[in-house]
Design a protein around this motif. Sequence first.
Motif, PDB file in Angstrom:
ATOM      1  N   SER A 101       0.753  -1.156  -0.010  1.00  0.00           N
ATOM      2  CA  SER A 101       0.125   0.074  -0.020  1.00  0.00           C
ATOM      3  C   SER A 101       0.802   1.133  -0.210  1.00  0.00           C
ATOM      4  O   SER A 101       0.356   2.271  -0.731  1.00  0.00           O
ATOM      5  CB  SER A 101      -0.884  -0.031   1.087  1.00  0.00           C
ATOM      6  OG  SER A 101      -1.842  -1.085   1.042  1.00  0.00           O
ATOM      7  N   SER A 102       2.106   1.137   0.663  1.00  0.00           N
ATOM      8  CA  SER A 102       2.905   2.402   0.654  1.00  0.00           C
ATOM      9  C   SER A 102       3.841   2.600  -0.169  1.00  0.00           C
ATOM     10  O   SER A 102       3.880   3.335  -1.317  1.00  0.00           O
ATOM     11  CB  SER A 102       3.558   2.499   2.155  1.00  0.00           C
ATOM     12  OG  SER A 102       4.371   3.719   2.332  1.00  0.00           O
ATOM     13  N   TYR A 103       4.860   1.506  -0.531  1.00  0.00           N
ATOM     14  CA  TYR A 103       5.708   1.600  -1.200  1.00  0.00           C
ATOM     15  C   TYR A 103       5.369   1.367  -2.916  1.00  0.00           C
ATOM     16  O   TYR A 103       5.570   2.045  -3.829  1.00  0.00           O
ATOM     17  CB  TYR A 103       7.097   0.554  -1.064  1.00  0.00           C
ATOM     18  CG  TYR A 103       8.266   0.604  -2.306  1.00  0.00           C
ATOM     19  CD1 TYR A 103       9.069   1.765  -1.830  1.00  0.00           C
ATOM     20  CD2 TYR A 103       8.070  -0.339  -3.127  1.00  0.00           C
ATOM     21  CE1 TYR A 103       9.991   1.683  -3.051  1.00  0.00           C
ATOM     22  CE2 TYR A 103       9.124  -0.285  -4.228  1.00  0.00           C
ATOM     23  CZ  TYR A 103       9.975   0.956  -4.145  1.00  0.00           C
ATOM     24  OH  TYR A 103      10.929   0.928  -5.115  1.00  0.00           O
ATOM     25  N   ALA A 104       4.570   0.143  -2.907  1.00  0.00           N
ATOM     26  CA  ALA A 104       4.222  -0.590  -4.318  1.00  0.00           C
ATOM     27  C   ALA A 104       3.281   0.612  -5.220  1.00  0.00           C
ATOM     28  O   ALA A 104       3.507   0.753  -6.394  1.00  0.00           O
ATOM     29  CB  ALA A 104       3.704  -1.862  -4.333  1.00  0.00           C
ATOM     30  N   ARG A 105       2.272   1.166  -4.427  1.00  0.00           N
ATOM     31  CA  ARG A 105       1.230   1.973  -5.220  1.00  0.00           C
ATOM     32  C   ARG A 105       1.901   3.331  -5.420  1.00  0.00           C
ATOM     33  O   ARG A 105       1.536   3.786  -6.399  1.00  0.00           O
ATOM     34  CB  ARG A 105       0.038   1.920  -4.085  1.00  0.00           C
ATOM     35  CG  ARG A 105      -0.648   0.759  -3.884  1.00  0.00           C
ATOM     36  CD  ARG A 105      -2.072   1.152  -3.366  1.00  0.00           C
ATOM     37  NE  ARG A 105      -2.842   0.031  -3.206  1.00  0.00           N
ATOM     38  CZ  ARG A 105      -4.070  -0.105  -3.360  1.00  0.00           C
ATOM     39  NH1 ARG A 105      -4.822   0.848  -4.060  1.00  0.00           N
ATOM     40  NH2 ARG A 105      -4.765  -1.457  -3.327  1.00  0.00           N
ATOM     41  N   ALA A 106       3.122   3.918  -4.746  1.00  0.00           N
ATOM     42  CA  ALA A 106       3.727   5.152  -5.195  1.00  0.00           C
ATOM     43  C   ALA A 106       4.819   4.811  -6.232  1.00  0.00           C
ATOM     44  O   ALA A 106       5.279   5.751  -7.034  1.00  0.00           O
ATOM     45  CB  ALA A 106       4.397   5.438  -3.816  1.00  0.00           C
ATOM     46  N   ASN A 107       5.043   3.216  -6.562  1.00  0.00           N
ATOM     47  CA  ASN A 107       6.186   3.222  -7.229  1.00  0.00           C
ATOM     48  C   ASN A 107       5.970   2.200  -8.568  1.00  0.00           C
ATOM     49  O   ASN A 107       6.795   2.193  -9.432  1.00  0.00           O
ATOM     50  CB  ASN A 107       7.453   2.728  -6.433  1.00  0.00           C
ATOM     51  CG  ASN A 107       8.044   3.735  -5.671  1.00  0.00           C
ATOM     52  OD1 ASN A 107       8.740   4.664  -6.323  1.00  0.00           O
ATOM     53  ND2 ASN A 107       7.610   3.663  -4.430  1.00  0.00           N
ATOM     54  N   THR A 163      10.421  -4.812 -14.343  1.00  0.00           N
ATOM     55  CA  THR A 163       9.859  -5.386 -12.998  1.00  0.00           C
ATOM     56  C   THR A 163      10.360  -4.454 -11.807  1.00  0.00           C
ATOM     57  O   THR A 163      11.395  -3.952 -11.667  1.00  0.00           O
ATOM     58  CB  THR A 163      10.695  -6.693 -12.724  1.00  0.00           C
ATOM     59  OG1 THR A 163      10.464  -7.661 -13.656  1.00  0.00           O
ATOM     60  CG2 THR A 163      10.209  -7.239 -11.510  1.00  0.00           C
ATOM     61  N   LYS A 164       9.391  -4.218 -11.138  1.00  0.00           N
ATOM     62  CA  LYS A 164       9.619  -3.162 -10.080  1.00  0.00           C
ATOM     63  C   LYS A 164       9.561  -3.731  -8.591  1.00  0.00           C
ATOM     64  O   LYS A 164      10.344  -3.204  -7.746  1.00  0.00           O
ATOM     65  CB  LYS A 164       8.455  -2.137 -10.012  1.00  0.00           C
ATOM     66  CG  LYS A 164       8.183  -0.992 -11.251  1.00  0.00           C
ATOM     67  CD  LYS A 164       9.292  -0.181 -11.279  1.00  0.00           C
ATOM     68  CE  LYS A 164       9.295   0.727 -12.321  1.00  0.00           C
ATOM     69  NZ  LYS A 164      10.368   1.910 -12.438  1.00  0.00           N
ATOM     70  N   ILE A 165       8.871  -4.942  -8.500  1.00  0.00           N
ATOM     71  CA  ILE A 165       8.862  -5.672  -7.245  1.00  0.00           C
ATOM     72  C   ILE A 165       8.852  -6.995  -7.706  1.00  0.00           C
ATOM     73  O   ILE A 165       8.251  -7.570  -8.515  1.00  0.00           O
ATOM     74  CB  ILE A 165       7.596  -5.174  -6.793  1.00  0.00           C
ATOM     75  CG1 ILE A 165       7.780  -3.955  -6.000  1.00  0.00           C
ATOM     76  CG2 ILE A 165       7.330  -6.132  -5.189  1.00  0.00           C
ATOM     77  CD1 ILE A 165       6.495  -3.335  -5.369  1.00  0.00           C
ATOM     78  N   VAL A 166       9.623  -7.826  -6.789  1.00  0.00           N
ATOM     79  CA  VAL A 166       9.807  -9.229  -6.805  1.00  0.00           C
ATOM     80  C   VAL A 166       9.147  -9.638  -5.243  1.00  0.00           C
ATOM     81  O   VAL A 166      10.041  -9.239  -4.291  1.00  0.00           O
ATOM     82  CB  VAL A 166      10.946  -9.897  -7.332  1.00  0.00           C
ATOM     83  CG1 VAL A 166      10.952 -11.383  -7.156  1.00  0.00           C
ATOM     84  CG2 VAL A 166      11.738  -9.488  -8.627  1.00  0.00           C
ATOM     85  N   SER A 167       8.234 -10.436  -5.171  1.00  0.00           N
ATOM     86  CA  SER A 167       8.030 -10.739  -3.818  1.00  0.00           C
ATOM     87  C   SER A 167       7.739 -12.217  -3.697  1.00  0.00           C
ATOM     88  O   SER A 167       6.877 -13.057  -4.357  1.00  0.00           O
ATOM     89  CB  SER A 167       6.684 -10.000  -3.536  1.00  0.00           C
ATOM     90  OG  SER A 167       6.486 -10.256  -1.847  1.00  0.00           O
ATOM     91  N   VAL A 168       8.571 -12.956  -2.989  1.00  0.00           N
ATOM     92  CA  VAL A 168       8.666 -14.567  -2.749  1.00  0.00           C
ATOM     93  C   VAL A 168       8.671 -14.887  -1.438  1.00  0.00           C
ATOM     94  O   VAL A 168       9.457 -14.300  -0.523  1.00  0.00           O
ATOM     95  CB  VAL A 168       9.895 -15.004  -3.576  1.00  0.00           C
ATOM     96  CG1 VAL A 168       9.922 -16.595  -3.508  1.00  0.00           C
ATOM     97  CG2 VAL A 168       9.656 -14.648  -5.040  1.00  0.00           C
ATOM     98  N   MET A 169       7.977 -16.025  -1.022  1.00  0.00           N
ATOM     99  CA  MET A 169       8.138 -16.632   0.366  1.00  0.00           C
ATOM    100  C   MET A 169       9.713 -17.180   0.459  1.00  0.00           C
ATOM    101  O   MET A 169       9.954 -18.046  -0.428  1.00  0.00           O
ATOM    102  CB  MET A 169       7.034 -17.591   0.715  1.00  0.00           C
ATOM    103  CG  MET A 169       6.742 -18.611  -0.389  1.00  0.00           C
ATOM    104  SD  MET A 169       5.515 -19.941   0.110  1.00  0.00           S
ATOM    105  CE  MET A 169       4.337 -19.063   1.184  1.00  0.00           C
ATOM    106  N   TYR A 170      10.018 -17.090   1.523  1.00  0.00           N
ATOM    107  CA  TYR A 170      11.429 -17.562   1.748  1.00  0.00           C
ATOM    108  C   TYR A 170      11.135 -19.265   1.671  1.00  0.00           C
ATOM    109  O   TYR A 170      11.896 -20.020   1.153  1.00  0.00           O
ATOM    110  CB  TYR A 170      12.083 -17.492   3.201  1.00  0.00           C
ATOM    111  CG  TYR A 170      13.430 -17.630   3.379  1.00  0.00           C
ATOM    112  CD1 TYR A 170      14.219 -18.326   2.640  1.00  0.00           C
ATOM    113  CD2 TYR A 170      14.023 -16.708   4.269  1.00  0.00           C
ATOM    114  CE1 TYR A 170      15.602 -18.634   2.657  1.00  0.00           C
ATOM    115  CE2 TYR A 170      15.597 -16.619   4.414  1.00  0.00           C
ATOM    116  CZ  TYR A 170      16.224 -17.730   3.695  1.00  0.00           C
ATOM    117  OH  TYR A 170      17.857 -17.674   3.679  1.00  0.00           O
ATOM    118  N   VAL A 171      10.050 -19.703   2.716  1.00  0.00           N
ATOM    119  CA  VAL A 171       9.784 -21.053   2.696  1.00  0.00           C
ATOM    120  C   VAL A 171       8.372 -21.389   2.392  1.00  0.00           C
ATOM    121  O   VAL A 171       7.421 -20.655   2.965  1.00  0.00           O
ATOM    122  CB  VAL A 171      10.160 -21.716   4.272  1.00  0.00           C
ATOM    123  CG1 VAL A 171       9.445 -22.936   4.621  1.00  0.00           C
ATOM    124  CG2 VAL A 171      11.681 -21.524   4.455  1.00  0.00           C
ATOM    125  N   SER A 172       8.052 -22.471   1.913  1.00  0.00           N
ATOM    126  CA  SER A 172       6.730 -22.617   1.410  1.00  0.00           C
ATOM    127  C   SER A 172       5.792 -23.454   2.582  1.00  0.00           C
ATOM    128  O   SER A 172       6.508 -24.287   3.237  1.00  0.00           O
ATOM    129  CB  SER A 172       6.392 -23.602   0.350  1.00  0.00           C
ATOM    130  OG  SER A 172       5.205 -24.069   0.074  1.00  0.00           O
TER     131      SER A 172
END
Length: 408
Positions: A101-107, A163-172
């Motif tokens: 909501s803060s970083y991604a929507r602004a960038n 690509t602006k953002i990559v978001s991945v879980m460390y462990v499934s």
Amino acid sequence: MNVQAIREQFPILHQTINGHPLVYLDSAATSQKPRSVIDAVARYYEHDNANVHRGVHTLGSRATDAYEGAREKTAKFLNAASPQEIIFTRGTTTALNLVASSYARANCGEGDEIVITQMEHHSNLIPWQQVAKATGAALKYIPLQKDGSIRLEDVEATITDRTKIVSVMYVSNVLGVVNPIKEITAIAHKHGAKMVVDGAQSTPHMKVDVRDLDCDFYAFSGHKMCAPTGIGALYGKKALLEAMEPIEFGGEMIDDVGLYESTWKELPWKFEGGTPIIAGAVGLGAAIDFLNEIGLDEIEKHEHQLAAYAYDRLGTIEGISIFGPVHDRVGLVTFMLDDVHPHDVATVLDTKGIAVRAGHHCCQPLMRFLNVSSTARASFYLYNTEEDVDRLIDGLQQTKEFFGYGIG
């Protein structure tokens, strides 16, 4: 690691469920709490309960010291450069939503890309869907292998200069796979993207060094690592957090308030509007002390051994399907017993005092990838033993008999 001595510190484990000693195999959903954490929270409420950062009286000072002391412990636990990089939140979900909501929507904007995987927990998927809808950015997925793992060559092929953002879980939380976050981060940075890590299932079970990973944001929940529910944290690189706008407004996060304009406090307080989760932070600090005393390396080793033992023992049961990689898995196993619905499996196991999770595990896209609607999951932590696994195996055999499966 003396597991029996550790078990003695968890009051909840010493009870019977439906006439059987409790076997708790649902720590991936939430861990149990040791006496030291329970006592720390009770001690705060009994002796130090006051609001923080506001009063100059003794209780207020003690509460503030305990709250900020927990932040310092959290920073050291993650090897953050400064406590200012630790924002207390309600947990992983809130932390990831804060970044979205803060970083991604602004960038992010039209033509930009957000890259995630199909194994993500809903908490690390839905926020990015919403950002994509709001900004016009495209949501892209790194392909999964048959066992649910990801290949770095596929990461390279998916992430681009847009690509602006990559978001991945460390462990499934379903597959138990440990993703190569450090390498994915390097690829993301090569293309100018920011790396967000869902650390809900990694932080309780292994040493995490955010500076070594070089990730830009890292989110985790306390309740999965022996702390109370309702407390977690977002780590963010200081320069990024300083440039971000808060998304909650009110008391404590302000510097100066005028009739038409207001300014914000410095980090980390500008993101912590209102009365914070003080007792939860105290409990988190106590949980970090508890885990550090045992040693994250010892915990990780113990869980790997349990997971391998469980995988081998489950493999002896006719008609069972196990999901995720064979090797290098954290302490959980996700499975299906042919012709028996996972909810029925969990219900029968509960009659034997064995607690497991059944359902889609907040990973519906992953369930579709696996071509199932739900699974059963047994997840282990530092207080589990091979005897717990043996009880699980016996319970599954009895489940088969109960449903008349495999009886000729």
